[in-house]
Write an enzyme that holds these catalytic residues in place. Structure first.
Site, PDB file in Angstrom:
ATOM      1  CB  SER A  29      27.648 -29.891 -43.293  1.00 41.68           C
ATOM      2  OG  SER A  29      27.399 -28.613 -42.956  1.00 41.68           O
ATOM      3  CE1 TYR A  60      27.676 -33.501 -43.717  1.00 41.47           C
ATOM      4  CE2 TYR A  60      28.291 -33.016 -41.492  1.00 41.47           C
ATOM      5  CZ  TYR A  60      28.725 -33.605 -42.694  1.00 41.47           C
ATOM      6  OH  TYR A  60      30.039 -34.165 -43.302  1.00 41.47           O
ATOM      7  N   GLY A  61      21.774 -31.129 -42.066  1.00 44.99           N
ATOM      8  CA  GLY A  61      20.449 -30.984 -41.320  1.00 44.99           C
ATOM      9  C   GLY A  61      19.549 -31.561 -41.978  1.00 44.99           C
ATOM     10  CB  CYS A  91      29.109 -29.684 -37.543  1.00 44.41           C
ATOM     11  SG  CYS A  91      27.650 -30.032 -38.375  1.00 44.41           S
ATOM     12  CG  ASN A  92      25.892 -26.346 -33.198  1.00 45.08           C
ATOM     13  OD1 ASN A  92      25.738 -26.114 -31.910  1.00 45.08           O
ATOM     14  ND2 ASN A  92      26.523 -25.554 -34.047  1.00 45.08           N
ATOM     15  CB  THR A  93      23.904 -31.056 -37.798  1.00 49.15           C
ATOM     16  OG1 THR A  93      23.232 -29.877 -37.610  1.00 49.15           O
ATOM     17  CG2 THR A  93      22.898 -32.055 -37.788  1.00 49.15           C
ATOM     18  CB  CYS A 201      23.485 -23.886 -37.177  1.00 48.71           C
ATOM     19  SG  CYS A 201      24.240 -24.285 -38.880  1.00 48.71           S
ATOM     20  CB  THR A 202      29.341 -23.937 -36.969  1.00 48.86           C
ATOM     21  OG1 THR A 202      29.174 -24.876 -37.700  1.00 48.86           O
ATOM     22  CG2 THR A 202      29.654 -24.417 -35.792  1.00 48.86           C
ATOM     23  CG  HIS A 203      26.687 -23.308 -42.363  1.00 42.74           C
ATOM     24  ND1 HIS A 203      27.106 -24.381 -41.867  1.00 42.74           N
ATOM     25  CD2 HIS A 203      27.017 -23.186 -43.541  1.00 42.74           C
ATOM     26  CE1 HIS A 203      27.837 -24.916 -42.787  1.00 42.74           C
ATOM     27  NE2 HIS A 203      27.550 -24.449 -43.727  1.00 42.74           N
TER      28      HIS A 203
END
Ligand code: DGL
Length: 282
Positions: A29, A60-61, A91-93, A201-203
């Protein structure tokens, strides 16, 4: 909801080495997936990468599953048109919400990101672990099933982190505002005797240092860039898709909303001036 038809790799060619030397597509995202891209580049240095930050639609969350599935399909189809040989959903989401549907219609390797719940639970001495995730991931049935499958008897605390992705996207990952938010999110976890903190979350690796300062050194932070890279290596190897030894890699970065912060981050992470191009409107 939009119906998507099956998509074949854009270029199935008889020339095997040219397929091997096609790029790996990676998307998120926003800038979060760069934490994965960096690791991929480190372990697979001669693979070409095409990275897409879908920042116009970040985060996206807080979006519905329908919106996320739609974006994921559009991004994957665009990457396939660029001749990628595999796609990493960094992206995990997007992974928990859309990867099953994506895999069912696309026939190139699709690698997703899963939080490190299993190793965290396995190595937890206090048998208490916490997971930091987006709001959409926190309520997703696939994610909750994953937690149940891998928790190995450990007590798990799921902490949604509303607002954190936005701060990181704006380049405010070292700000006072970010520290205050993290403090609010993490202090309650510290009262629960956790010894592992899973970044779902990759962020979040971009605020890893700040998180560690708040939680102290008795709690280990677990992230997923390496396991994802290993999974990608396995898939490429199994499908005879690893780039040939003499392939000269190229890195191309696209964003649906180009910002100075993204440009700076990409240049810093990839140690050379990286050009960031606007993603065509999808
Ligand atoms: N990096 C994405 C993840 O791993 C962030 C999702 C979002 O944009 O909220 O979940």
């Amino acid at each position: 909801m939009t119906q998507y038809s099956a998509v074949l790799p854009a270029k199935i060619t008889s020339n095997e080495s040219s397929v091997k030397d096609q790029a790996i597509g990676i998307f998120d995202s926003g800038v979060g997936g760069l934490s994965i891209a960096k690791c991929i580049h480190q372990y697979l240095p001669n693979e070409s990468l095409i990275y897409v930050a879908d920042s116009l639609f970040a985060p996206y969350g807080d979006k519905s599953s329908t919106v996320i599935i739609e974006r994921v399909n559009k991004l994957a189809d665009w990457l396939i048109k660029q001749n990628v040989k595999a796609i990493v959903v960094a992206c995990n989401t997007a992974t928990v919400i859309a990867i099953d549907q994506l895999r069912s219609r696309v026939n190139i390797p699709i690698i997703g990101v899963e939080p490190a719940i299993k190793p965290a639970a396995l190595h937890s001495k206090t048998q208490r672990i916490a997971l930091l995730v987006t709001e959409a991931t926190a309520i997703n049935h696939r994610f909750l099933a994953l937690v149940n499958k891998h928790k190995n008897g450990a007590q798990t605390i799921i902490q949604p982190c509303a607002g954190l992705v936005e701060l990181i996207e704006q380049g405010l990952h070292e700000s006072k505002e970010c520290r205050l938010l993290l403090n609010d999110l993490l202090q309650p976890l510290l009262k629960n005797n956790i010894d592992k903190l899973v970044l779902g979350c990759t962020h979040y690796p971009f605020v890893g240092t700040m998180i560690q300062e708040i939680i102290g050194d008795k709690i280990t932070i677990m992230e997923t860039a390496l396991p994802v890279t290993e999974q990608l290596m396995r898939q490429l190897s199994d499908n005879n898709l690893l780039a040939s030894g003499d392939h000269v890699f190229q890195q191309t970065f696209f964003s649906s909303q180009v910002t100075h912060h993204q440009e700076k981050l990409m240049s810093t992470l990839f140690e050379k001036k990286s050009s960031l191009q606007p993603l065509p409107l999808l």
